[in-house]
Design a protein around this motif. Structure first.
Motif, PDB file in Angstrom:
ATOM      1  N   ARG A   1      -6.373   0.206   0.827  1.00 23.87           N
ATOM      2  CA  ARG A   1      -6.242  -1.105   1.589  1.00 23.87           C
ATOM      3  C   ARG A   1      -7.058  -2.113   1.016  1.00 23.87           C
ATOM      4  O   ARG A   1      -6.747  -3.293   0.885  1.00 23.87           O
ATOM      5  N   GLU A   2      -8.118  -1.789   0.665  1.00 22.11           N
ATOM      6  CA  GLU A   2      -9.186  -2.685   0.076  1.00 22.11           C
ATOM      7  C   GLU A   2      -8.690  -3.106  -1.352  1.00 22.11           C
ATOM      8  O   GLU A   2      -8.635  -4.319  -1.881  1.00 22.11           O
TER       9      GLU A   2
ATOM     10  N   THR B   1       0.663  -1.306   0.011  1.00 24.77           N
ATOM     11  CA  THR B   1      -0.089  -0.033   0.051  1.00 24.77           C
ATOM     12  C   THR B   1       0.823   1.149   0.096  1.00 24.77           C
ATOM     13  O   THR B   1       1.897   1.372   0.753  1.00 24.77           O
TER      14      THR B   1
ATOM     15  N   VAL C   1      -6.806   5.861   2.479  1.00 24.88           N
ATOM     16  CA  VAL C   1      -6.196   4.771   3.055  1.00 24.88           C
ATOM     17  C   VAL C   1      -6.909   3.497   3.084  1.00 24.88           C
ATOM     18  O   VAL C   1      -6.613   2.551   2.686  1.00 24.88           O
ATOM     19  N   GLN C   2      -8.290   3.569   3.375  1.00 24.17           N
ATOM     20  CA  GLN C   2      -9.144   2.488   3.381  1.00 24.17           C
ATOM     21  C   GLN C   2      -9.477   1.990   1.850  1.00 24.17           C
ATOM     22  O   GLN C   2      -9.477   0.796   1.871  1.00 24.17           O
TER      23      GLN C   2
ATOM     24  N   ASN D   1      -5.333  -3.340  -2.075  1.00 25.73           N
ATOM     25  CA  ASN D   1      -4.289  -4.247  -1.729  1.00 25.73           C
ATOM     26  C   ASN D   1      -4.882  -5.643  -1.640  1.00 25.73           C
ATOM     27  O   ASN D   1      -4.432  -6.686  -1.848  1.00 25.73           O
ATOM     28  N   ARG D   2      -5.877  -5.862  -0.609  1.00 31.46           N
ATOM     29  CA  ARG D   2      -6.633  -7.097  -0.303  1.00 31.46           C
ATOM     30  C   ARG D   2      -6.854  -7.562  -1.789  1.00 31.46           C
ATOM     31  O   ARG D   2      -6.912  -9.010  -1.895  1.00 31.46           O
TER      32      ARG D   2
END
Length: 592
Positions: free
Chosen positions: A474-475, A452, A470-471, A477-478
């Motif tokens: 990160r999603e 990230t 950021v959220q 990234n997942r």
């Protein structure tokens, strides 16, 4: 020799007998681990012993990373933990974080010294002089020895130059902004304070030193050492702080590399990993020196080519005594690999990460044709979106990257192919992320390292508009990690029933491994009572049935894929099917 100088030398010898232990903890990439190994070598040369626990060490070195904000956070947490566990230890902080923000680290409780990458090559000398200056806790006031008088241990010609020059006017040197650039502090007491924590940091771009010592993985110290042969980077990716904390690209000389490899082979090691910050650029700086020497010889010859040929001796330059022709005066990464294969008896050479621009047809064909080179390619991708790559200042486009991966797969059908990918780069839209996801889905990757985006102070990307929440990053990234895991599992399953060459690592029923297996095992699942961990030529981890000594090549037949792990047994009849297939594909690739 005067009495005072003799007295100082005696103090040094006495002190070395009292300060006898050190501990080095590394954070981050393989290059940092290689630096840590070189630091350990410095201390050992001075007669100190490496301890196995922080609490037992008199000097603790924390070799930091600063590639992300979380890396910085990990380093600060480690400093607090060391100070808590071993309050009497001298804590020396070095590495990339130390180079970027030395004053920030020096302000933390327990830190004795901050030594940047600029002075890492003499860290042990600096740390030992500091300890002698401080003196043992039980010593009297009369045992105080000022730093400036310690010529016995630290020659004045080798003292760190603590000037930090500004970039030259009119250049395109993209260094940190003045407010972000590491500032040098003299190793003296801060005015008006009792602070005795000197900072040894200077302009990293002015340094040409390269630390080199083999790295041995703590879990498998008897196999697969890692040797750093290149440091620094001349690229200026907009998100990356590494060039500003490691300096210009510089290469370990070929004769030094061959000497290190031969020493490892003599010690019994069968596989070696070579690594660097920008590994594919190895030799470019040495090439400039080679051209300079050729030019100088020609000048001395007054234009007489015959005399130039007689005078020019490449043995001291190329490390293996071959006389270059007019069209063969170039040191390159493929030439390094050939030299290792031709002039050492190393059984297996593994190449770590190489940038897309440096995966030439020559390099691919060389890797595919030699059974002594591991079939493993790590090619940083970062993004599959053209617009994102442009904002990142990456030097390739998505179609270039796709072509490289397809060529690698065509030449080496069973190779492991991995990539670094970043999510949440400033301004990354849903459509740009989808271009990355789709490209990963299309290409024959066998594993991914997904990161990230983390803003690094002083980098162009940190000031870019439209920072991604950021959220959201990160999603994304997942999503990519799940996609990478699917590809990895499919690659692993494809080897069931096949035979592969593997090097044994460690016994699987050691206490630490057994505990890890127990944590990952579900109720009702079985784990082999006895197995040995092994790694195949193409980077597959195996659980090999039975106990086998470490550091041995074994023909392993994969019998099952269970709980995300390949189970194998030693094969008494090694099939040539895979190697013959590789050879056929390599011939097609080379046009044979």
């Amino acid at each position: 020799m005067g009495f005072v100088e003799m007295s100082e030398r005696a103090r040094v010898r006495c002190y070395y007998s009292m300060v006898s232990s050190f501990y080095v903890q590394n954070f981050g990439c393989r290059a940092t681990q290689a630096d840590g190994a070189a630091i350990e070598r410095q201390f050992e040369v001075n007669g100190l012993e490496r301890t196995h626990a922080i609490r037992d060490a008199q000097i603790v070195v924390l070799n930091t990373c600063t590639v992300t904000a979380s890396a910085d956070q990990d380093a600060r947490a480690a400093i607090r933990r060391v100070h808590r566990e071993n309050p009497q230890a001298q804590i020396v902080v070095t590495g990339c974080y130390a180079q970027r923000a030395p004053e920030e680290l020096a302000a933390l409780p327990g830190v004795s010294q901050v030594i940047g990458n600029s002075h890492k090559h003499e860290l042990a000398s600096i740390a030992l002089v500091k300890e002698l200056h401080k003196g043992p806790a039980s010593s009297s006031e009369n045992s105080f020895v000022p730093l400036t008088s310690l010529s016995a241990t630290w020659d004045s010609s080798q003292r760190p130059t603590l000037a930090c020059p500004e970039p030259s006017e009119g250049t395109n040197d993209q260094r940190l902004a003045p407010s972000q650039r590491p500032t040098s502090a003299r190793p003296e007491l801060s005015e008006g304070t009792a602070d005795q924590r000197p900072i040894f940091v200077s302009d990293i771009f002015a340094h040409t030193e390269l630390l080199a010592a083999p790295v041995f993985d703590a879990a498998n110290e008897r196999t697969r050492p890692n040797l750093k042969v290149q440091d620094g980077c001349d690229n200026r990716c907009s998100f990356c702080v590494i060039p500003y904390v490691r300096g210009h690209s510089r290469s370990l000389r070929l004769d030094q590399i061959l000497a290190e490899v031969r020493a490892l082979v003599t010690a019994g090691y069968r596989e070696l990993v070579i690594s660097g910050i920008n590994l594919g650029r190895w030799g470019r700086d040495l090439e400039a020196g080679l051209r300079s020497k050729v030019s100088g010889v020609r000048s001395q010859a007054s234009g007489k080519q015959a005399h130039c040929d007689d005078t020019f001796n490449t043995a001291s330059i190329d490390g293996f005594g071959q006389r270059p022709t007019t069209n063969d005066r170039r040191l390159s990464f493929p030439s390094l690999i050939r030299a290792i294969l031709d002039h050492t008896s190393l059984e297996k050479l593994r190449v770590s990460s190489v940038e897309p621009m440096d995966w030439s047809d020559e390099l691919i064909a060389l890797m595919a044709s030699s059974p002594r080179i591991a079939k493993h390619a790590h090619v940083p991708m970062q993004s599959g979106s053209d617009s994102v790559l442009r904002r990142m200042h990456r030097k390739y486009r998505p179609w270039h990257y796709r072509e490289k991966i397809e060529k690698i797969r065509a030449a080496m059908p069973t190779a492991a192919i991995g990539a670094d990918v970043m999510t949440g780069f400033p301004g990354e839209t849903d459509a740009e992320f989808e271009a990355t996801r789709r490209m990963i889905e299309d290409l024959p990757f066998t594993y991914l390292h997904v990161f990230t985006y983390s803003a690094r102070p002083g980098t162009p990307a940190a000031a870019m508009p439209r920072q991604v929440p950021v959220q959201v990053a990160r999603e994304r990234n997942r999503i990519l990690r799940e996609l990478g895991e699917q590809k990895k599992l499919a690659f692993l399953e494809s080897f069931v029933g096949k035979t592969a060459e593997a090097i044994t690592l460690a016994h699987g029923n050691d206490a630490s491994v057994a505990a890890a297996d127990a944590a990952d095992t579900q109720v009702g699942e079985s784990v082999p009572d006895s197995f040995t961990e092994a790694l195949t030529d193409n980077y597959l981890k195996l659980h090999l049935r039975g106990r086998h000594p470490a550091n041995h090549w074994i023909a392993a037949r994969v019998v099952a894929f269970e709980n995300g792990c390949l189970l194998a047994e030693e094969s008494t009849h090694h099939s040539d099917t895979e190697s013959q297939s590789e050879a056929r594909h390599m011939n097609d690739f080379c046009g044979a």
